[in-house]
Motif scaffolding. Structure first.
Motif, PDB file in Angstrom:
ATOM      1  N   VAL A   3       0.833  -1.203   0.000  1.00 22.05           N
ATOM      2  CA  VAL A   3       0.000   0.000   0.000  1.00 22.05           C
ATOM      3  C   VAL A   3       0.874   1.261   0.000  1.00 22.05           C
ATOM      4  N   GLY A   4       1.964   1.206   0.770  1.00 21.89           N
ATOM      5  CA  GLY A   4       2.874   2.349   0.829  1.00 21.89           C
ATOM      6  C   GLY A   4       3.426   2.697  -0.546  1.00 21.89           C
ATOM      7  N   MET A   5       3.745   1.651  -1.313  1.00 26.20           N
ATOM      8  CA  MET A   5       4.262   1.884  -2.667  1.00 26.20           C
ATOM      9  C   MET A   5       3.199   2.526  -3.556  1.00 26.20           C
ATOM     10  N   ALA A   6       1.962   2.057  -3.403  1.00 29.79           N
ATOM     11  CA  ALA A   6       0.871   2.611  -4.218  1.00 29.79           C
ATOM     12  C   ALA A   6       0.655   4.087  -3.875  1.00 29.79           C
ATOM     13  N   VAL A   7       0.720   4.402  -2.572  1.00 25.26           N
ATOM     14  CA  VAL A   7       0.540   5.794  -2.150  1.00 25.26           C
ATOM     15  C   VAL A   7       1.661   6.648  -2.731  1.00 25.26           C
ATOM     16  N   GLN A   8       2.872   6.117  -2.653  1.00 28.41           N
ATOM     17  CA  GLN A   8       4.020   6.868  -3.161  1.00 28.41           C
ATOM     18  C   GLN A   8       3.914   7.130  -4.655  1.00 28.41           C
ATOM     19  N   LYS A   9       3.488   6.112  -5.378  1.00 26.81           N
ATOM     20  CA  LYS A   9       3.357   6.272  -6.826  1.00 26.81           C
ATOM     21  C   LYS A   9       2.303   7.334  -7.152  1.00 26.81           C
ATOM     22  N   ALA A  10       1.191   7.269  -6.428  1.00 26.55           N
ATOM     23  CA  ALA A  10       0.127   8.251  -6.666  1.00 26.55           C
ATOM     24  C   ALA A  10       0.628   9.653  -6.345  1.00 26.55           C
ATOM     25  N   GLU A  11       1.410   9.765  -5.266  1.00 32.14           N
ATOM     26  CA  GLU A  11       1.948  11.083  -4.900  1.00 32.14           C
ATOM     27  C   GLU A  11       2.863  11.611  -5.995  1.00 32.14           C
ATOM     28  N   GLU A  12       3.713  10.724  -6.514  1.00 25.20           N
ATOM     29  CA  GLU A  12       4.630  11.151  -7.574  1.00 25.20           C
ATOM     30  C   GLU A  12       3.856  11.633  -8.796  1.00 25.20           C
ATOM     31  N   LYS A  13       2.800  10.885  -9.118  1.00 25.12           N
ATOM     32  CA  LYS A  13       1.992  11.276 -10.287  1.00 25.12           C
ATOM     33  C   LYS A  13       1.330  12.620 -10.082  1.00 25.12           C
ATOM     34  N   THR A  14       0.726  12.830  -8.898  1.00 21.69           N
ATOM     35  CA  THR A  14       0.039  14.108  -8.690  1.00 21.69           C
ATOM     36  C   THR A  14       1.060  15.247  -8.680  1.00 21.69           C
ATOM     37  N   GLU A  15       2.247  15.007  -8.110  1.00 16.73           N
ATOM     38  CA  GLU A  15       3.294  16.035  -8.113  1.00 16.73           C
ATOM     39  C   GLU A  15       3.645  16.435  -9.546  1.00 16.73           C
ATOM     40  N   ASN A  16       3.898  15.408 -10.367  1.00 13.68           N
ATOM     41  CA  ASN A  16       4.225  15.617 -11.778  1.00 13.68           C
ATOM     42  C   ASN A  16       3.162  16.435 -12.477  1.00 13.68           C
ATOM     43  N   MET A  17       1.913  16.077 -12.198  1.00 14.46           N
ATOM     44  CA  MET A  17       0.811  16.727 -12.891  1.00 14.46           C
ATOM     45  C   MET A  17       0.627  18.148 -12.424  1.00 14.46           C
ATOM     46  N   LYS A  18       0.963  18.413 -11.154  1.00 13.11           N
ATOM     47  CA  LYS A  18       0.875  19.776 -10.645  1.00 13.11           C
ATOM     48  C   LYS A  18       1.759  20.679 -11.493  1.00 13.11           C
ATOM     49  N   ALA A  19       2.981  20.221 -11.734  1.00 21.19           N
ATOM     50  CA  ALA A  19       3.930  21.017 -12.507  1.00 21.19           C
ATOM     51  C   ALA A  19       3.402  21.233 -13.929  1.00 21.19           C
ATOM     52  N   ARG A  20       2.920  20.148 -14.539  1.00 21.10           N
ATOM     53  CA  ARG A  20       2.430  20.257 -15.920  1.00 21.10           C
ATOM     54  C   ARG A  20       1.203  21.138 -15.999  1.00 21.10           C
ATOM     55  N   SER A  21       0.345  21.043 -14.984  1.00 20.71           N
ATOM     56  CA  SER A  21      -0.891  21.804 -15.079  1.00 20.71           C
ATOM     57  C   SER A  21      -0.606  23.282 -14.823  1.00 20.71           C
ATOM     58  N   ALA A  22       0.433  23.579 -14.031  1.00 21.35           N
ATOM     59  CA  ALA A  22       0.825  24.980 -13.854  1.00 21.35           C
ATOM     60  C   ALA A  22       1.331  25.536 -15.192  1.00 21.35           C
ATOM     61  N   ALA A  23       2.062  24.705 -15.920  1.00 17.48           N
ATOM     62  CA  ALA A  23       2.578  25.130 -17.225  1.00 17.48           C
ATOM     63  C   ALA A  23       1.427  25.406 -18.192  1.00 17.48           C
ATOM     64  N   LEU A  24       0.406  24.560 -18.117  1.00 17.23           N
ATOM     65  CA  LEU A  24      -0.749  24.747 -19.006  1.00 17.23           C
ATOM     66  C   LEU A  24      -1.503  26.026 -18.638  1.00 17.23           C
ATOM     67  N   ASP A  25      -1.603  26.275 -17.329  1.00 14.58           N
ATOM     68  CA  ASP A  25      -2.236  27.520 -16.875  1.00 14.58           C
ATOM     69  C   ASP A  25      -1.525  28.722 -17.482  1.00 14.58           C
ATOM     70  N   ASP A  26      -0.187  28.684 -17.440  1.00 13.89           N
ATOM     71  CA  ASP A  26       0.594  29.793 -18.002  1.00 13.89           C
ATOM     72  C   ASP A  26       0.275  29.966 -19.475  1.00 13.89           C
ATOM     73  N   LEU A  27       0.222  28.844 -20.168  1.00 14.88           N
ATOM     74  CA  LEU A  27      -0.040  28.868 -21.607  1.00 14.88           C
ATOM     75  C   LEU A  27      -1.411  29.488 -21.891  1.00 14.88           C
ATOM     76  N   LEU A  28      -2.371  29.081 -21.072  1.00 12.50           N
ATOM     77  CA  LEU A  28      -3.731  29.582 -21.266  1.00 12.50           C
ATOM     78  C   LEU A  28      -3.811  31.079 -20.972  1.00 12.50           C
ATOM     79  N   GLU A  29      -3.055  31.515 -19.954  1.00 14.38           N
ATOM     80  CA  GLU A  29      -3.074  32.937 -19.602  1.00 14.38           C
ATOM     81  C   GLU A  29      -2.349  33.769 -20.653  1.00 14.38           C
ATOM     82  N   ALA A  30      -1.251  33.190 -21.193  1.00 10.68           N
ATOM     83  CA  ALA A  30      -0.322  33.983 -21.985  1.00 10.68           C
ATOM     84  C   ALA A  30      -0.685  34.103 -23.444  1.00 10.68           C
ATOM     85  N   GLY A  31      -1.805  34.514 -23.815  1.00 13.35           N
ATOM     86  CA  GLY A  31      -1.915  34.791 -25.235  1.00 13.35           C
ATOM     87  C   GLY A  31      -2.873  33.930 -26.006  1.00 13.35           C
ATOM     88  N   THR A  32      -3.124  32.739 -25.531  1.00 12.28           N
ATOM     89  CA  THR A  32      -4.075  31.950 -26.295  1.00 12.28           C
ATOM     90  C   THR A  32      -5.492  32.277 -25.841  1.00 12.28           C
TER      91      THR A  32
END
Lengths: 92, 237
Positions: B166-195
């Motif tokens: 279970v600990g491994m599953a939690v860790q994997k999910a955490e890594e995924k959400t962390e990754n997506m946070k970064a990507r979704s912040a980048a998308l926010d910037d893209l959406l704000e910046a001109g498109t």
């Protein structure tokens, strides 16, 4: 023999299936060392479905250690390499 | 050494960390139980995090869809105003955003999968923890220290294996959400910046199209007035 598939749970598998398990296991060793991602994923999926088909799921309320531990189906080749390199799959 | 043996070694290393040293058997039982409860909390938190992350992406998806619709109608406006060049630009922006949309869909699907896995893990662990609690009390009550040792080792090892899983599953999910946070912040910037296109002049393309549209309506008005005046002049003659 008791097998745990990580992320899924434990199964009881008749010892007669050990040979087929070992065969796929050996293939995986080769596939990981040669970096064959597609084949590796196929073999992993095969082991998992074989255990699920031939084995009996164990009631989650039962508590005992497993004889064999199978990684989750979504394990990547990179993660598999780490299992071999001894860095440990996952920190912590 | 086979792959599965290696995998067991990895999990065992993790289990040893969870178990710690088993000195006083009875204390080991209580300590393990405390850790189980804590892990259950961690899994619940993990589920909440994945859910939040998923909601955020769904909101982004809605925002992205609005942008796509807007670009589409801007392209139509530009075409009507006879400005194919601007229509092309709007459609180019649209096509870039469509790529983002596909990535976003994939990420949302991924989070749904993580969510389902964690919920299943939580339920399995909760069942085992409850069963461990009963077992630990009965071991404490029924057995002498020596007899208890064997049973304690078996249950603590068994539950630690589940906890490692279970600990491994939690860790994997955490890594995924962390990754997506970064990507979704980048998308926010893209959406704000001109498109983000806006007739009120929020971006250059939008402004140009609005101007073209205004110009074309002025041209239309002029043509209409000229036509009317011609008629009037003809009538006067």
């Amino acid at each position: 023999m008791i097998i745990r598939i990580l992320g899924i749970g434990q199964f009881r598998l008749d010892d007669q299936h050990i040979d087929s398990l070992n065969k796929i296991d050996n293939k995986i060793v080769e596939q990981v060392s040669k970096g064959k991602e597609k084949e590796f994923r196929k073999s992993l999926a095969k082991i998992i479905s074989m255990i699920q088909e031939k084995g009996e799921p164990i009631d989650p309320a039962e508590i005992f250690p497993s004889d064999i531990i199978v990684p989750p189906a979504d394990m990547t080749l990179e993660e598999a390499k780490k299992v071999f390199s001894g860095d440990g799959l996952i920190k912590g | 050494m086979g792959f599965l043996d290696r995998m067991s070694t990895v999990v065992q290393a993790r289990m040893e960390k969870i178990m710690g040293r088993m000195e006083d058997p009875r204390e080991t039982l209580d300590l393990s139980y405390e850790k189980q409860l804590k892990l259950l909390q961690d899994v619940k938190r993990g589920v909440a995090e994945v859910t939040t992350s998923k909601k955020r992406m769904e909101m982004q998806k809605a925002k992205l869809q609005m942008n796509l619709d807007k670009l589409d109608s801007q392209a139509k406006d530009a075409l009507q105003a006879g400005r194919e060049d601007l229509a092309r630009k709007a459609l180019e922006n649209k096509s870039a955003l469509q790529g983002q949309m596909q990535t976003l869909d994939q990420q949302i699907a991924d989070l749904v999968e993580q969510q389902q896995k964690l919920v299943a893990a939580e339920s399995r662990l909760a069942t085992k923890v409850e069963s461990f609690r009963t077992k630990k009390e009965s071991i404490k009550a029924q057995y002498s220290a020596a007899e208890a040792q064997v049973r304690i080792t078996e249950s603590v090892t068994g539950i630690s294996e589940e906890m490692a899983d279970v600990g491994m599953a939690v860790q994997k999910a955490e890594e995924k959400t962390e990754n997506m946070k970064a990507r979704s912040a980048a998308l926010d910037d893209l959406l704000e910046a001109g498109t983000i296109t806006d007739y009120s002049g929020g971006d250059e393309l939008g402004r140009e199209i609005a101007q073209a549209k205004a110009k074309s309506s002025v041209d239309d008005d002029l043509a209409r007035m000229k036509a009317e005046m011609n008629i009037q002049i003809k009538e006067l003659k």
